[in-house]
Design an enzyme around this catalytic site. Structure first.
Site, PDB file in Angstrom:
ATOM      1  N   THR A  55      -6.635  -5.072   3.365  1.00 16.09           N
ATOM      2  CA  THR A  55      -8.051  -5.472   3.484  1.00 16.09           C
ATOM      3  C   THR A  55      -8.495  -6.447   2.387  1.00 16.09           C
ATOM      4  O   THR A  55      -8.939  -7.556   2.684  1.00 16.09           O
ATOM      5  CB  THR A  55      -8.934  -4.216   3.467  1.00 16.09           C
ATOM      6  OG1 THR A  55      -8.602  -3.432   2.313  1.00 16.09           O
ATOM      7  CG2 THR A  55      -8.704  -3.371   4.709  1.00 16.09           C
ATOM      8  N   ASP A  65       2.845  -7.743  -3.688  1.00 21.71           N
ATOM      9  CA  ASP A  65       1.816  -6.726  -3.932  1.00 21.71           C
ATOM     10  C   ASP A  65       2.577  -5.457  -4.312  1.00 21.71           C
ATOM     11  O   ASP A  65       3.118  -4.759  -3.461  1.00 21.71           O
ATOM     12  CB  ASP A  65       0.959  -6.519  -2.684  1.00 21.71           C
ATOM     13  CG  ASP A  65      -0.128  -5.467  -2.920  1.00 21.71           C
ATOM     14  OD1 ASP A  65       0.008  -4.671  -3.877  1.00 21.71           O
ATOM     15  OD2 ASP A  65      -1.099  -5.434  -2.150  1.00 21.71           O
ATOM     16  N   LYS A 105      -2.728   3.147  -8.417  1.00 17.50           N
ATOM     17  CA  LYS A 105      -1.863   3.933  -7.516  1.00 17.50           C
ATOM     18  C   LYS A 105      -0.619   4.371  -8.290  1.00 17.50           C
ATOM     19  O   LYS A 105      -0.687   5.291  -9.085  1.00 17.50           O
ATOM     20  CB  LYS A 105      -1.503   3.109  -6.276  1.00 17.50           C
ATOM     21  CG  LYS A 105      -2.642   2.980  -5.268  1.00 17.50           C
ATOM     22  CD  LYS A 105      -3.593   1.890  -5.606  1.00 17.50           C
ATOM     23  CE  LYS A 105      -4.516   1.524  -4.460  1.00 17.50           C
ATOM     24  NZ  LYS A 105      -5.558   0.578  -4.889  1.00 17.50           N
ATOM     25  N   PHE A 145     -15.516  -1.355   6.452  1.00 21.34           N
ATOM     26  CA  PHE A 145     -15.177   0.072   6.484  1.00 21.34           C
ATOM     27  C   PHE A 145     -15.783   0.841   5.316  1.00 21.34           C
ATOM     28  O   PHE A 145     -16.023   2.032   5.410  1.00 21.34           O
ATOM     29  CB  PHE A 145     -13.646   0.264   6.487  1.00 21.34           C
ATOM     30  CG  PHE A 145     -12.952  -0.391   5.331  1.00 21.34           C
ATOM     31  CD1 PHE A 145     -12.621  -1.732   5.372  1.00 21.34           C
ATOM     32  CD2 PHE A 145     -12.646   0.321   4.189  1.00 21.34           C
ATOM     33  CE1 PHE A 145     -12.002  -2.348   4.300  1.00 21.34           C
ATOM     34  CE2 PHE A 145     -12.023  -0.274   3.112  1.00 21.34           C
ATOM     35  CZ  PHE A 145     -11.707  -1.628   3.167  1.00 21.34           C
TER      36      PHE A 145
HETATM   37  O1  PLI Z   1      -8.377  -1.108  -5.101  1.00 20.32           O
HETATM   38  P1  PLI Z   1      -7.808  -2.197  -5.967  1.00 20.32           P
HETATM   39  O2  PLI Z   1      -8.713  -3.359  -6.103  1.00 20.32           O
HETATM   40  O3  PLI Z   1      -7.329  -1.711  -7.285  1.00 20.32           O
HETATM   41  O4  PLI Z   1      -6.474  -2.714  -5.236  1.00 20.32           O
HETATM   42  C1  PLI Z   1      -6.507  -3.337  -4.005  1.00 20.32           C
HETATM   43  C2  PLI Z   1      -5.254  -3.035  -3.242  1.00 20.32           C
HETATM   44  C3  PLI Z   1      -4.304  -4.002  -3.115  1.00 20.32           C
HETATM   45  N1  PLI Z   1      -3.159  -3.765  -2.415  1.00 20.32           N
HETATM   46  C4  PLI Z   1      -2.915  -2.586  -1.831  1.00 20.32           C
HETATM   47  C5  PLI Z   1      -1.647  -2.406  -1.081  1.00 20.32           C
HETATM   48  C6  PLI Z   1      -3.829  -1.561  -1.917  1.00 20.32           C
HETATM   49  O5  PLI Z   1      -3.556  -0.396  -1.345  1.00 20.32           O
HETATM   50  C7  PLI Z   1      -5.057  -1.773  -2.631  1.00 20.32           C
HETATM   51  C8  PLI Z   1      -6.072  -0.802  -2.678  1.00 20.32           C
HETATM   52  N2  PLI Z   1      -5.980   0.270  -1.931  1.00 20.32           N
HETATM   53  C9  PLI Z   1      -6.874   1.241  -1.787  1.00 20.32           C
HETATM   54  C10 PLI Z   1      -8.182   1.270  -2.486  1.00 20.32           C
HETATM   55  C11 PLI Z   1      -6.513   2.332  -0.898  1.00 20.32           C
HETATM   56  O6  PLI Z   1      -7.288   3.287  -0.772  1.00 20.32           O
HETATM   57  O7  PLI Z   1      -5.445   2.245  -0.299  1.00 20.32           O
END
Ligand code: PLI
Length: 462
Positions: A130, A220, A263, A454
């Protein structure tokens, strides 16, 4: 010595020294909370949630060492020691040459997109994410999906559903020319496909192809450690390698990376951009001061960078990753045994319920995944997230709804936070909702924000 054939269990490689009490709510309370939130789990107050599986982002439990590191914050505006510690770890563990810290992943995506993408450019990638796609679009680019077809099929058991279809990439290159493609955007553990890994072999082939065409590969790497685990257990030649070695090899096949450290890297806030090209680094260092903060803190406190440096080291331990993915698999198996349709193979960071199969009587225009996430919350206070037509948003050229094949509810497991007993409670709730699935009606959207709808859209039952 002869190996025992009796299967031995794994256990979490830590013990618990501090706890946060949970609150259970009544069904009436949950109903009120859900209506107030417009049937969007992002708009619930966390105080109304029992087990929070909305996301694995920023929700990890930090270790005692990370907390100790927080006390070692060097809160200097410029040249914080913690920045240099982080830089050292990023170089050592991932191998990228230059580091720009950012407040989180999308901060890095923003800066990178502004530097590399020109109006009319095309960015092929192994399924959209997204925020990543939005930053590509806001910089004048267009995302094109080059993931293999298996990724769009929840039932395909292909072990590397994050792989790139090089044929699809080649068509895009032939159509637009390599000069229109600033980079190929490659995620490890493809989030929207269900946390599905890319294989080393595929990455290597991609690397060879792009090198011939003079196109960069940008990684990523938000969940690279989880991807490394799947390479270790599924790909020939890697069972004897450590997660650390595999991660290093993955990164070596790419030219730079954006990272949401919230993450894999086990922190509650933080991210970075890492690149190998000096010139891109210089530009990023100049832009980061406009949008994030000085290049030695990028929107973070010194203590955040220290926690991240320690978190990165902890995240690449084999026993950590084995237990992390073991817990996700535990929940997934329980659901599969009860006939709940989920994306297979089980991915790295969560269980993705196939809402189209779960609720075949609800048309995709009535948001089956959004409805299912709301019902699970209503049943038990377990919070999950929609990853379907709402998340997919609209085509920026036509304004029409994107209609993804995958209409999923994500039960995302925070790292080091919940126990196996919590997983049992989650499974029981999903199974109960499944039993009563015919009663579930769809939703209609009554408010739609312009960007990343969303997060803030509101719904009402049809
Ligand atoms: O939520 P950020 O801005 O720290 O990171 C954005 C982001 C980038 N790449 C990927 C693969 C993600 O999964 C991602 C953020 N993901 C969220 C917030 C999630 O709930 O999956």
């Amino acid at each position: 010595m002869k190996k025992s054939s009796v299967k031995r269990s794994w256990a979490e490689p830590y013990k618990i020294k501090m706890v946060e009490l949970l609150k259970m709510s009544s069904k009436e309370d949950r109903e009120k909370a859900l209506i107030a939130a417009g049937y969007n789990t992002f708009l619930l107050r966390s105080a109304d949630v029992y087990i929070d599986l909305l996301t694995d982002s920023g929700t990890s439990a930090m270790s005692d060492r990370q907390w100790a590191g927080m006390m070692m914050g060097d809160e200097a505006y410029a040249g914080s020691e913690n920045y240099y510690n982080l830089e050292k770890v990023v170089k050592k563990v991932y191998g990228y040459r230059y580091l720009i810290p950012t407040h989180q992943g999308r901060g890095a995506e923003h800066i990178l997109s502004k530097i590399l993408i020109k109006k009319g450019d095309v960015i092929p990638g192994n399924m959209y994410f997204t925020t990543t796609r939005l930053h590509q679009e806001l910089s004048g680019g267009r995302f094109e999906d080059i993931i293999i077809d298996e990724a769009h099929d929840p039932e395909s058991e292909f072990p590397f559903k994050g792989n790139v279809d090089l044929g699809k990439l080649d068509q895009i290159v032939s159509r637009h020319g390599a000069s229109k493609i600033p980079y190929v955007s490659i995620a490890t553990s493809v989030n929207m496909a269900g946390g599905q890994p890319i294989s080393m072999e595929n990455l290597r082939n991609l690397r060879q192809y792009t090198a011939e065409k003079g196109i960069r590969v940008i990684h990523d790497m938000t969940r690279v450690a989880e991807n490394a685990h799947f390479i270790k257990v599924r790909e020939k030649g890697y069972s004897g390698k450590s997660i650390r070695e595999i991660i290093h090899e993955i990164c070596s096949l790419t030219d730079g990376a954006t990272m949401s450290a919230k993450k894999d890297a086990l922190v509650n806030i933080g991210g970075f951009l890492a690149v190998n090209e000096r010139q891109v680094f210089e530009q990023a260092r100049s832009l980061v001061v406009v949008y994030e903060g000085l290049h030695t803190y990028g929107g973070l406190a010194g203590r955040d960078m220290e926690a991240m440096a320690i978190g990165i080291e902890e995240s690449v331990h084999d026993d950590h990753i084995q237990a992390r993915i073991g817990q996700v698999e535990y929940l997934g198996r329980k659901l599969m045994e009860s006939g709940i349709p989920i994306v297979r193979p089980i991915g790295g960071h969560g269980i993705f319920i196939d809402a189209k199969k779960f609720l075949p009587h609800i048309d995709q225009n009535n948001y089956p995944a959004q409805s299912l996430a709301a019902e699970i919350f209503l049943d038990s206070g377990v919070r999950s997230m929609e990853r379907g037509i709402v998340s997919a948003g609209r085509n920026p050229d036509t304004g029409k709804n994107n209609k993804p094949e995958l209409e999923l509810v994500r039960l995302t497991i925070p790292r080091r936070v919940y126990t196996q007993a919590h997983m049992d409670v989650v499974a029981e709730s999903v199974i109960e909702v499944h039993r009563n699935r015919k009663r579930i009606r769809g939703l209609k959207m009554i408010y739609e924000p312009k960007y990343l709808r969303f997060f803030q859209a509101r719904f009402k039952p049809v």
